[in-house]
Design an enzyme around this catalytic site. Structure first.
Site, PDB file in Angstrom:
ATOM      1  CG  HIS A   1      -1.795  -1.073   1.495  1.00  5.69           C
ATOM      2  ND1 HIS A   1      -2.881  -1.305   0.704  1.00  5.69           N
ATOM      3  CD2 HIS A   1      -1.819  -2.030   2.460  1.00  5.69           C
ATOM      4  CE1 HIS A   1      -3.552  -2.364   1.177  1.00  5.69           C
ATOM      5  NE2 HIS A   1      -2.921  -2.810   2.229  1.00  5.69           N
TER       6      HIS A   1
HETATM    7  C1  BDR Z   1      -3.394   1.321   4.929  1.00  3.82           C
HETATM    8  O1  BDR Z   1      -3.735   0.965   6.264  1.00  3.82           O
HETATM    9  C2  BDR Z   1      -2.589   0.606   6.975  1.00  3.82           C
HETATM   10  O2  BDR Z   1      -2.806  -0.566   7.702  1.00  3.82           O
HETATM   11  C3  BDR Z   1      -1.467   0.467   5.981  1.00  3.82           C
HETATM   12  O3  BDR Z   1      -0.243   0.883   6.566  1.00  3.82           O
HETATM   13  C4  BDR Z   1      -1.886   1.380   4.862  1.00  3.82           C
HETATM   14  O4  BDR Z   1      -1.461   2.695   5.091  1.00  3.82           O
HETATM   15  C5  BDR Z   1      -4.027   0.335   3.988  1.00  3.82           C
HETATM   16  O5  BDR Z   1      -5.422   0.353   4.129  1.00  3.82           O
END
Ligand code: BDR
Ligand code: CA
Length: 326
Positions: free
Chosen positions: A251
């Site tokens: 992500h």
């Molecule tokens: C986002 O949520 C967090 O758990 C991860 O680091 C990322 O920024 C993904 O939904």
């Protein structure tokens, strides 16, 4: 060279984004600010320092601790994905001599809070500073409330968050970063400076598998490769048990990639709104991305496509390179 500020709830994939950003010669990381999200801000801050130690830089960016609570909602974390320490449990790992493999680092922190540092840097670099939020938008929103005039100097915000045409990862309709502080997200969109959103729709297309990670780091054994292997293991296991793939979503490295390799991404302009109050839909990001529909004036650029394989190759080339760091 683009001046950026990383605002993060570090987090396994946040750590990977920090490493990628610090290995990107196109970027000057002016500061790293932290916020409660994946785990409490105290742990997120410690995780930034642990990550920086793993990279072994000659010079470290300034780190400032930020907000512990969302603007209005009670805080929820993502310990079940990132581990109770936020880095997959590596802070409890012991070496054969009984010492911690990742000792708690000296808290070398900015004397000013994240919110004040963001405001200060917005004033120091007018129309230059790009904010890259990788967690809930609490710090950014609070900086906008506290000093809107200075914050109008921000050049752009490129954030990871939201989901538009697929399911959320906290609820059916909401992505984690926006779900944790939807009021902050709406405030940031309403503020009127350019915002680019990299949502789950795109980040779910870029999976770092254990097989690929092992193959890439197998060639290089050093402190960083050990950190990559240790910090990602529990998160990969979580997805293996839950999602059927032995790996994790990249992500948070994706907004970094969008800044440095924009040709790998496709974006559309859109009018994005946040559901702040729905019983079933709180944290939902809403926009009609269909090209044929008449649209209200856009308030954001939404990333809708990525060349996954090229990005993954770029990611490994950069994070395992020792020549691009400052
Ligand atoms: C986002 O949520 C967090 O758990 C991860 O680091 C990322 O920024 C993904 O939904
Ligand atoms: Ca994050």
């Amino acid at each position: 060279m683009q001046r950026i500020l990383l605002d993060t709830d570090t987090g396994v994939d946040d750590a990977l984004a920090i490493i990628l950003a610090l290995n990107s010669p196109e970027l000057q990381v002016e500061a790293i600010t932290t916020v409660s999200g994946n785990v409490h801000v105290e742990l997120c801050t410690r995780n930034v320092l642990i990550t920086l130690e793993a990279i072994e830089l000659r010079e470290y960016p300034i780190v400032a601790k930020g907000e512990s609570q969302p603007l209005i909602k009670p805080f929820v974390n993502a310990e079940h994905v990132h581990g109770s320490d936020g880095l997959g449990g590596i802070t409890e790992l012991l070496a054969s001599d009984g010492e911690r493999c990742y000792p708690h680092p000296e808290p070398r922190l900015s004397p000013v809070s994240a919110v004040d540092l963001i405001i200060e840097l917005a004033g120091r670099y007018p129309d230059e500073l790009v904010l890259v939020p990788l967690g809930p938008l609490t710090n950014i929103a609070k900086a906008m409330i506290k000093n809107p005039a200075r914050m109008r100097n921000i050049r752009e915000i490129v954030l990871m968050g939201g989901v538009f045409e697929t399911y959320g990862n906290v609820t059916t309709t909401a992505e984690f970063n926006i779900f944790v502080d939807p009021h902050a997200a709406q405030l940031v969109l309403d503020f009127g400076i350019p915002v680019t959103i990299v949502p789950l729709d795109v980040t779910h297309q870029v999976i770092l598998t254990r097989e690929r990670l092992n193959a890439e780091i197998g060639k290089k054994k050093n402190r960083l490769s050990q950190f990559l292997s240790d910090s990602t293991e529990a998160c990969m296991k979580f997805h293996h048990q839950r999602g059927g793939f032995d790996g994790l979503y990249l992500h948070d490295p994706l907004p970094i990639g969008l800044l440095t390799q924009p040709e790998l991404f496709e974006t559309v302009d859109a009018f994005v709104q946040i559901e702040t109050s729905g019983d079933l839909t709180q944290g939902m990001t809403i926009a009609d991305l269909r090209p044929e529909r008449p649209r209200p004036t856009p308030n954001a650029r939404v990333c809708v496509g990525v060349n996954s394989e090229s990005f993954l190759q770029h990611f490994f080339d950069r994070i395992l390179s020792t020549t691009t760091r400052f």
